[in-house]
Write an enzyme that holds these catalytic residues in place. Structure first.
Site, PDB file in Angstrom:
ATOM      1  N   ASP A   1       1.510  -1.573   0.280  1.00 41.14           N
ATOM      2  CA  ASP A   1      -0.035  -0.282  -0.068  1.00 41.14           C
ATOM      3  C   ASP A   1       0.858   1.071   0.274  1.00 41.14           C
ATOM      4  O   ASP A   1       0.256   2.380  -1.187  1.00 41.14           O
ATOM      5  CB  ASP A   1      -0.672   0.231   1.020  1.00 41.14           C
ATOM      6  CG  ASP A   1      -1.885  -0.659   0.902  1.00 41.14           C
ATOM      7  OD1 ASP A   1      -2.258  -1.511   0.290  1.00 41.14           O
ATOM      8  OD2 ASP A   1      -2.736  -1.057   2.227  1.00 41.14           O
TER       9      ASP A   1
ATOM     10  N   HIS B   1      -3.589   9.851   7.082  1.00 38.33           N
ATOM     11  CA  HIS B   1      -3.374   8.529   7.808  1.00 38.33           C
ATOM     12  C   HIS B   1      -2.135   8.287   8.107  1.00 38.33           C
ATOM     13  O   HIS B   1      -1.602   6.969   9.404  1.00 38.33           O
ATOM     14  CB  HIS B   1      -3.288   7.059   6.782  1.00 38.33           C
ATOM     15  CG  HIS B   1      -4.566   7.325   6.456  1.00 38.33           C
ATOM     16  ND1 HIS B   1      -5.946   7.505   6.573  1.00 38.33           N
ATOM     17  CD2 HIS B   1      -5.416   7.072   4.965  1.00 38.33           C
ATOM     18  CE1 HIS B   1      -7.181   7.135   5.912  1.00 38.33           C
ATOM     19  NE2 HIS B   1      -7.023   6.936   4.639  1.00 38.33           N
TER      20      HIS B   1
ATOM     21  N   GLY C   1      -1.857   3.396   4.254  1.00 36.07           N
ATOM     22  CA  GLY C   1      -2.668   4.202   3.475  1.00 36.07           C
ATOM     23  C   GLY C   1      -2.333   5.266   2.293  1.00 36.07           C
ATOM     24  O   GLY C   1      -2.866   6.245   1.689  1.00 36.07           O
TER      25      GLY C   1
ATOM     26  N   ASP D   1     -12.555  13.532   3.018  1.00 31.98           N
ATOM     27  CA  ASP D   1     -11.855  12.131   2.649  1.00 31.98           C
ATOM     28  C   ASP D   1     -13.188  11.637   2.536  1.00 31.98           C
ATOM     29  O   ASP D   1     -13.625  11.498   3.841  1.00 31.98           O
ATOM     30  CB  ASP D   1     -11.072  12.311   3.011  1.00 31.98           C
ATOM     31  CG  ASP D   1     -10.061  11.079   2.184  1.00 31.98           C
ATOM     32  OD1 ASP D   1     -10.719   9.497   2.168  1.00 31.98           O
ATOM     33  OD2 ASP D   1      -8.399  11.451   0.959  1.00 31.98           O
TER      34      ASP D   1
ATOM     35  N   HIS E   1     -12.405   8.676   3.461  1.00 36.04           N
ATOM     36  CA  HIS E   1     -11.391   7.677   4.538  1.00 36.04           C
ATOM     37  C   HIS E   1     -11.458   8.295   5.834  1.00 36.04           C
ATOM     38  O   HIS E   1     -11.454   9.175   6.024  1.00 36.04           O
ATOM     39  CB  HIS E   1     -10.630   7.379   4.368  1.00 36.04           C
ATOM     40  CG  HIS E   1      -9.762   5.942   3.298  1.00 36.04           C
ATOM     41  ND1 HIS E   1      -9.965   6.682   2.259  1.00 36.04           N
ATOM     42  CD2 HIS E   1     -11.139   4.902   2.646  1.00 36.04           C
ATOM     43  CE1 HIS E   1     -10.636   6.196   0.976  1.00 36.04           C
ATOM     44  NE2 HIS E   1     -10.252   4.125   1.504  1.00 36.04           N
TER      45      HIS E   1
ATOM     46  N   ASP F   1     -12.159  11.540  -3.068  1.00 32.49           N
ATOM     47  CA  ASP F   1     -12.186  10.352  -3.451  1.00 32.49           C
ATOM     48  C   ASP F   1     -13.791   9.877  -2.888  1.00 32.49           C
ATOM     49  O   ASP F   1     -14.168   9.180  -2.222  1.00 32.49           O
ATOM     50  CB  ASP F   1     -11.961   9.470  -2.446  1.00 32.49           C
ATOM     51  CG  ASP F   1     -11.020   9.631  -1.089  1.00 32.49           C
ATOM     52  OD1 ASP F   1     -11.718  10.621  -0.384  1.00 32.49           O
ATOM     53  OD2 ASP F   1      -9.621   8.739  -0.182  1.00 32.49           O
TER      54      ASP F   1
ATOM     55  N   TYR G   1      -9.200   9.063  -6.199  1.00 33.54           N
ATOM     56  CA  TYR G   1      -8.288   8.439  -7.996  1.00 33.54           C
ATOM     57  C   TYR G   1      -8.889   7.925  -9.158  1.00 33.54           C
ATOM     58  O   TYR G   1      -8.237   6.926  -9.619  1.00 33.54           O
ATOM     59  CB  TYR G   1      -8.513   7.339  -7.039  1.00 33.54           C
ATOM     60  CG  TYR G   1      -7.780   7.171  -5.163  1.00 33.54           C
ATOM     61  CD1 TYR G   1      -6.611   7.041  -4.878  1.00 33.54           C
ATOM     62  CD2 TYR G   1      -8.238   6.996  -4.379  1.00 33.54           C
ATOM     63  CE1 TYR G   1      -5.335   6.937  -3.932  1.00 33.54           C
ATOM     64  CE2 TYR G   1      -8.173   7.311  -3.254  1.00 33.54           C
ATOM     65  CZ  TYR G   1      -6.609   7.910  -3.100  1.00 33.54           C
ATOM     66  OH  TYR G   1      -5.965   8.031  -1.784  1.00 33.54           O
TER      67      TYR G   1
END
Length: 474
Positions: A107, A149, A157, A184, A186, A272, A311
């Site tokens: 990742d 992250h 991440g 975000d 996340h 995202d 992304y």
């Protein structure tokens, strides 16, 4: 709290803002590797749109000075920073134990120029904080930043260095309270964890929750000790649209601003959460996403705008271009200008894209429960916590203009025929913390304005995070 969110000239908040924008022409050359969804090239695409829409000439444009090792160590562990500095694709096979220890691998891969990449994006965010602290601008932008992250001792991440935490620490030199807002898809786990026990930083994260990376961000996670009620988590389900999102965002953030009274705001604008993202599952339009920027801008508090995830890179560039226009108070045309990445945006070649007809799994009942729960938590917050003033560390100073430059505040020349990515901004850049003594973990009592060191939350408190799927997401 739906009032005051309009940031365009025709609205009640049409006052122009002075905007500082950070961009390094090299940032688009960094490459995570074949098949990896994180593509720094999206920053270059965003910059090209800004140039061809004519927005650069309305901002102070800076090339960030790279963050130094000691700057990074204001939050990150020395041995982790040393590892990032020394690891290369050629040497990584000899350091398998270290790779595992610092969570660097699939990742968060090792790639050419990794440490320079970290220095660049962190330098832009800290540089933006310095400009805000010196009242050089009202809004600072670093679309290469927002990597939320990263932890004190490990990558996560797609994030290696937590530029957001470093920027907040810089803002805390000048401001008693700083608000962090994360849109975000996340959870902003690295930033929340860093300040989990502090009442000087409030973190508010709107994110997908439930079998989704990083697995943290439950509505019941509210902070600890002095930081109790200073962490807000807004857990969302698939398919949330603009209306549902702002049913939560505006009243919650409005109440936060009323009760917490931050001296500065950091907004992580991860793209995202847009409809159609390669790794996301929300259904926000670009205008819906940007409405968060408009709303934060309307409070007229020093504002740092950062990037983050995203992304489907053509939509990331669209989004951050439009949000730069929002910061400036300038409406940009829907028809994209011709530029070097024009073909990425076919077949419509427009700035805005329609959201999909996917199901919104966030029922009105669920949204009302979340809103009421969080507004209730905010009533338990003492208004504007007091801060005991103590000796402050020296401010990060602004650099002197280079001797060979006559006008340190000169803008990009819009008539230049140079390639966009080859244009060089005139210095007047952020001085790396030349006057800042190197600091490790000093006691809270001797810190300026009693800053709660972001390392206080022990690492094992992240043990509830879900097992990281490959390409978790930033």
């Amino acid at each position: 709290m739906d009032t005051g969110g309009n940031s365009l000239p025709s609205g009640p908040d049409g006052v122009k803002r002075k905007v500082s924008y950070f961009y390094d022409p090299e940032v688009g050359n960094y490459y995570y590797g074949q098949g990896h969804p994180m593509k720094p090239h999206r920053i270059r695409m965003t910059h090209a749109l800004l140039a061809h829409y004519g927005l650069l000439q309305n901002m102070q444009v800076y090339k960030p000075l790279p963050a130094r090792e000691r700057d990074l160590c204001r939050f990150h562990a020395d041995d982790y920073v040393n590892f990032l500095r020394s690891i290369t694709p050629e040497t990584q096979q000899d350091q398998l134990r270290q790779l595992k220890r610092f969570n660097v691998g699939e990742d968060c891969p090792v790639f050419d120029g990794l440490f320079s990449f970290c220095q660049t994006y962190a330098g832009g965010s800290v540089g933006g904080a310095v400009k805000l602290n010196h009242n050089i601008c009202d809004i600072a932008i670093n679309w290469a930043g927002g990597l939320h992250h990263a932890k004190k001792c490990e990558a996560s991440g797609f994030c290696y260095v937590n530029d957001i935490v470093l920027a907040i620490l810089e803002l805390l030199k000048q401001h008693q309270r700083v608000l962090y807002v994360d849109i975000d898809i996340h959870h902003g786990d690295g930033v929340e964890e860093a300040f989990y026990t502090s009442d000087r930083v409030m973190t508010v994260s709107f994110h997908k929750f439930g079998d989704y990376f990083p697995g943290t961000g439950d509505i019941r996670d509210i902070g600890y000790s002095k930081g109790k009620y200073y962490s807000l988590n807004v857990p969302l389900d698939d398919g949330i649209d603009d209306e549902s999102y702002h049913f939560l965002f505006k009243p919650i953030i409005g109440k936060v601003m009323e009760v917490f009274k931050p001296g500065a705001v950091v907004l992580q604008c991860g793209a995202d959460s847009l409809s159609g993202d390669r790794l996301g599952c929300f259904n926000l339009s670009i205008k819906g996403h940007a409405e968060c920027v408009k709303f934060m801008r309307s409070f007229n508090v020093p504002l740092l705008l950062l990037g983050g995830g995203g992304y489907t890179i053509r939509n990331v560039a669209r989004c951050w271009c439009y949000e730069t226009g929002v910061a400036l108070g300038t409406e940009v045309d829907d028809q994209l200008p011709q530029h070097e990445y024009y073909e990425y945006f076919g077949p419509d070649y427009t700035l805005h894209v329609a959201p999909s007809n996917m199901e919104n799994k966030n029922t009105r009942q669920l949204l009302e429960e979340i809103r009421n729960n969080l507004l209730d938590n905010l009533t338990k917050l003492q208004h504007a916590p007091s801060v005991q003033f103590q000796e402050r560390p020296p401010d990060t100073e602004l650099p002197e203009a280079d001797e060979d430059q006559d006008d340190a505040d000169e803008r990009w020349d819009p008539d230049s025929d140079m390639e966009v990515d080859e244009k060089r901004p005139i210095p007047s850049r952020v001085k790396r913390e030349a006057t800042e003594p190197e600091r490790k973990d000093s006691s809270v009592d001797v810190r300026p304005m009693a800053i709660d060191e972001p390392t206080v939350k022990v690492e094992q408190e992240t043990s509830n995070k879900a097992s990281d799927p490959i390409y978790p997401k930033s």
